[in-house]
Design an enzyme around this catalytic site. Structure first.
Site, PDB file in Angstrom:
ATOM      1  N   HIS A 307     -13.607   9.512   8.074  1.00 22.55           N
ATOM      2  CA  HIS A 307     -12.924  10.225   9.146  1.00 22.55           C
ATOM      3  C   HIS A 307     -12.148   9.220   9.977  1.00 22.55           C
ATOM      4  CE1 HIS A 307     -12.224  12.974  12.475  1.00 22.55           C
ATOM      5  NE2 HIS A 307     -12.510  13.926  11.620  1.00 22.55           N
ATOM      6  N   ASP A 364     -16.298  18.690   6.332  1.00 17.03           N
ATOM      7  CA  ASP A 364     -15.913  19.431   5.139  1.00 17.03           C
ATOM      8  C   ASP A 364     -16.836  19.213   3.948  1.00 17.03           C
ATOM      9  OD1 ASP A 364     -13.729  20.757   6.173  1.00 17.03           O
ATOM     10  OD2 ASP A 364     -12.434  19.010   5.958  1.00 17.03           O
TER      11      ASP A 364
HETATM   12  N1  CMC Z   1     -13.342   7.552  -0.330  1.00 14.97           N
HETATM   13  C1  CMC Z   1     -13.180   6.231  -0.607  1.00 14.97           C
HETATM   14  N2  CMC Z   1     -12.697   5.317   0.256  1.00 14.97           N
HETATM   15  C2  CMC Z   1     -12.347   5.762   1.467  1.00 14.97           C
HETATM   16  C3  CMC Z   1     -12.482   7.100   1.844  1.00 14.97           C
HETATM   17  C4  CMC Z   1     -13.001   8.006   0.904  1.00 14.97           C
HETATM   18  N3  CMC Z   1     -13.143   9.306   1.202  1.00 14.97           N
HETATM   19  N4  CMC Z   1     -12.051   7.263   3.116  1.00 14.97           N
HETATM   20  C5  CMC Z   1     -11.657   6.049   3.543  1.00 14.97           C
HETATM   21  N5  CMC Z   1     -11.836   5.123   2.527  1.00 14.97           N
HETATM   22  C6  CMC Z   1     -11.586   3.685   2.610  1.00 14.97           C
HETATM   23  C7  CMC Z   1     -10.088   3.381   2.498  1.00 14.97           C
HETATM   24  O1  CMC Z   1      -9.705   3.190   1.153  1.00 14.97           O
HETATM   25  C8  CMC Z   1      -9.983   2.131   3.323  1.00 14.97           C
HETATM   26  O2  CMC Z   1     -10.497   1.072   2.556  1.00 14.97           O
HETATM   27  P1  CMC Z   1      -9.860  -0.442   2.743  1.00 14.97           P
HETATM   28  O3  CMC Z   1     -10.149  -0.817   4.162  1.00 14.97           O
HETATM   29  O4  CMC Z   1     -10.586  -1.257   1.733  1.00 14.97           O
HETATM   30  O5  CMC Z   1      -8.396  -0.295   2.457  1.00 14.97           O
HETATM   31  C9  CMC Z   1     -10.980   2.370   4.481  1.00 14.97           C
HETATM   32  O6  CMC Z   1     -11.965   3.266   3.915  1.00 14.97           O
HETATM   33  C10 CMC Z   1     -10.370   3.016   5.717  1.00 14.97           C
HETATM   34  O7  CMC Z   1      -9.714   4.219   5.316  1.00 14.97           O
HETATM   35  P2  CMC Z   1      -8.309   4.731   5.887  1.00 14.97           P
HETATM   36  O8  CMC Z   1      -7.647   5.573   4.846  1.00 14.97           O
HETATM   37  O9  CMC Z   1      -7.542   3.574   6.448  1.00 14.97           O
HETATM   38  O10 CMC Z   1      -8.802   5.637   7.096  1.00 14.97           O
HETATM   39  P3  CMC Z   1      -7.968   6.752   7.796  1.00 14.97           P
HETATM   40  O11 CMC Z   1      -8.530   6.867   9.159  1.00 14.97           O
HETATM   41  O12 CMC Z   1      -6.492   6.522   7.660  1.00 14.97           O
HETATM   42  O13 CMC Z   1      -8.297   8.081   6.937  1.00 14.97           O
HETATM   43  C11 CMC Z   1      -9.333  10.045   6.161  1.00 14.97           C
HETATM   44  C12 CMC Z   1      -9.261   9.020   7.293  1.00 14.97           C
HETATM   45  C13 CMC Z   1     -10.172  11.252   6.620  1.00 14.97           C
HETATM   46  C14 CMC Z   1      -7.922  10.572   5.819  1.00 14.97           C
HETATM   47  C15 CMC Z   1      -9.967   9.381   4.921  1.00 14.97           C
HETATM   48  O14 CMC Z   1     -11.273   8.946   5.230  1.00 14.97           O
HETATM   49  C16 CMC Z   1      -9.986  10.293   3.704  1.00 14.97           C
HETATM   50  O15 CMC Z   1      -9.004  10.364   2.967  1.00 14.97           O
HETATM   51  N6  CMC Z   1     -11.132  11.036   3.460  1.00 14.97           N
HETATM   52  C17 CMC Z   1     -11.190  11.996   2.404  1.00 14.97           C
HETATM   53  C18 CMC Z   1     -10.510  13.290   2.824  1.00 14.97           C
HETATM   54  C19 CMC Z   1     -11.345  14.088   3.811  1.00 14.97           C
HETATM   55  O16 CMC Z   1     -12.537  14.305   3.608  1.00 14.97           O
HETATM   56  N7  CMC Z   1     -10.681  14.602   4.859  1.00 14.97           N
HETATM   57  C20 CMC Z   1     -11.315  15.472   5.850  1.00 14.97           C
HETATM   58  C21 CMC Z   1     -11.431  14.838   7.181  1.00 14.97           C
HETATM   59  S1  CMC Z   1     -12.547  15.805   8.234  1.00 14.97           S
HETATM   60  C22 CMC Z   1     -11.703  17.288   8.538  1.00 14.97           C
HETATM   61  C23 CMC Z   1     -10.629  17.091   9.497  1.00 14.97           C
HETATM   62  O17 CMC Z   1     -10.910  17.055  10.720  1.00 14.97           O
HETATM   63  O18 CMC Z   1      -9.473  16.992   9.083  1.00 14.97           O
END
Ligand code: CMC
Length: 428
Positions: A307, A364
């Site tokens: 998240h 989710d």
């Molecule tokens: N699986 C594997 N690796 C992950 C995941 C995941 N679900 N989420 C984050 N990471 C890793 C990412 O690759 C990165 O690694 P590194 O630092 O080595 O590059 C690190 O964790 C930080 O991730 P980020 O993408 O920079 O974080 P963000 O804040 O931009 O993204 C997120 C947040 C929710 C988009 C992401 O965690 C994600 O894609 N999760 C899966 C989709 C999901 O479940 N979304 C629902 C969110 S809750 C409902 C809502 O309120 O929307």
């Protein structure tokens, strides 16, 4: 005592005011920085940028705290109901019995939709994703209620518009669903509470005495409350930005629905179930999928994990996990996908990659399993998120308009070609 921050650049320093919220959160106010220095700040994805001050929802991602108007999400999810929470979010305080009855009455009174909107719904292909249909139809409501275009409604006019939209959403969702299934639509009830009415318009069939299970009503109230607001996320920020141009409430909410649709946001609940199903089909090898999620050359992510703001357990996920067990037990459902979800969660929580990045299950991860148990198709899961989020979007839109917020218009750092002369390729 008010604090200031100092920015030094090229031998010059600039004093920037620091503002403090009611939970001691601090922010450097850079709104006048460009005028003083010519500098802008850059922050892709707004990861460290506050776009507003807001009194609606408090969230501490490090501690896993979520409160609506000061009330802990755990208490609201256990004791309140969705319409009371909607009132709290939109109006700022819990309602008296009288206020609640008037609010509910106005929502129910306006839960019909014009016949012409039904015709629009009939025009969509049966295969259309319900989020696209929802976004389009909400936007189209401006045509039927043009008073929504007035950027300065009276309190009565604004309340009527808001309550009407809350009332109409279940009817739009269920009629779109029924038409996609080739079933006849059912008129919304004028007697039942919000969640009971929703379940009836979704699931009852003409000539059938459909009995709504109180376990299902209870679970639905919990899920909608958990989704009701989440401060400045992607869809809410979208609602505020669209509304800041004084476009109608319908336009702003329609844009919010579109923003929610994506799998990185609300669309994750559909993506989670599809992922769990795929793992099941593939023999249930959770380790293989964890490895894929950790592999930087593989685009696969563990859906329902991670998240932007929670770097601790998402408090909504804790409540949903418990509710998931209760609902499945009460409805006597044995869903093999739940075992896969629990196994995957345990392995991820003990895995160095996920621990190092503070990746925990989010709201989710388990919500789709409950929605499936309630009898909803997978494509409707994100629509349910939208139904729950509606009062939050409205509250944020209302606060933004009442604060007379300026139009949302970010700046950029240009990286394209510098000036060059046009050379003609083909004659006009
Ligand atoms: N699986 C594997 N690796 C992950 C995941 C995941 N679900 N989420 C984050 N990471 C890793 C990412 O690759 C990165 O690694 P590194 O630092 O080595 O590059 C690190 O964790 C930080 O991730 P980020 O993408 O920079 O974080 P963000 O804040 O931009 O993204 C997120 C947040 C929710 C988009 C992401 O965690 C994600 O894609 N999760 C899966 C989709 C999901 O479940 N979304 C629902 C969110 S809750 C409902 C809502 O309120 O929307």
């Amino acid at each position: 005592m008010s604090q200031t921050a100092e920015l030094t650049l090229g031998g010059k320093s600039y004093e920037l005011p620091v503002i403090e919220g009611s939970e001691a959160e601090k922010a450097v106010d850079i709104s006048k920085l460009r005028g003083a220095s010519g500098l802008i700040t850059i922050d892709p994805g707004f990861k460290n940028t506050g776009s507003t001050q807001s009194a609606i929802t408090f969230l501490d991602g490090e501690k896993g705290i979520l409160r609506y108007r000061g009330y802990p999400i755990e208490q609201l999810a256990e004791k309140s109901n969705f319409i009371e929470v909607a009132y709290l979010l939109v109006h700022g305080e819990l309602p008296t019995q009288e206020q609640l009855s008037a609010f509910e009455g106005s929502i129910t009174e306006q839960n019909d939709i014009p016949e012409e909107v039904k015709t629009i719904l009939e025009g969509f292909p049966k295969s259309a994703h319900p989020m696209g249909v929802l976004s389009a139809v909400i936007s189209a409501l401006t045509a039927f209620y043009p008073e929504a275009l007035n950027p300065n409604p009276t309190k009565e006019e604004a309340d009527k518009l808001i309550n009407g939209l809350i009332g109409k959403l279940p009817t739009i969702i269920s009629w779109a669903y029924k038409m996609a299934k080739g079933e006849s639509t059912v008129a919304p009830s004028k007697e039942d509470d919000y969640c009971t009415n929703f379940l009836k318009v979704m699931f009852s069939k003409e000539g059938e005495d459909y009995k709504v299970d109180p376990v299902v009503v209870d679970a639905l109230n919990t899920l909608l409350i958990l989704h009701a607001d989440h401060e400045q996320n992607c869809s809410t920020a979208t609602v505020r930005v669209v509304g800041s141009s004084h476009a109608s409430l319908y336009s702003a909410i329609s844009a919010g629905v579109s923003a929610l649709w994506g799998p990185l946001h609300g669309g994750a609940n559909q993506a989670v179930i599809e992922m769990l199903e795929a793992i099941k089909e593939d023999g249930g090898d959770t380790k293989k999928y964890l490895a894929k999620a950790k592999d930087k050359n593989d685009p696969f992510r563990l859906m329902g994990f991670g998240h932007r703001v929670y770097k601790n357990f998402d408090p909504r996920a804790r409540i949903i996990k418990k509710s998931c067990d209760e609902v499945l037990a009460a409805l006597n459902i044995n869903d093999p996908v739940l075992d896969i979800a629990k196994g995957l969660e345990q392995e991820a929580l003990n895995d160095e990659y996920f621990k190092a990045r503070n990746l925990y299950p989010n709201v989710d991860f388990y919500s789709g399993i409950i929605y499936r148990a309630l009898g909803l198709d997978v494509e409707l899961f994100t629509v349910m998120f939208a139904l729950g989020r509606l009062p939050g979007w409205i509250a944020q839109w209302k606060e933004m308009r009442e604060d007379n917020a300026p139009i949302g218009r970010p700046r950029q750092v240009y990286t394209g070609a510098t000036e060059r002369d046009y050379t003609e390729v083909s004659a006009r």
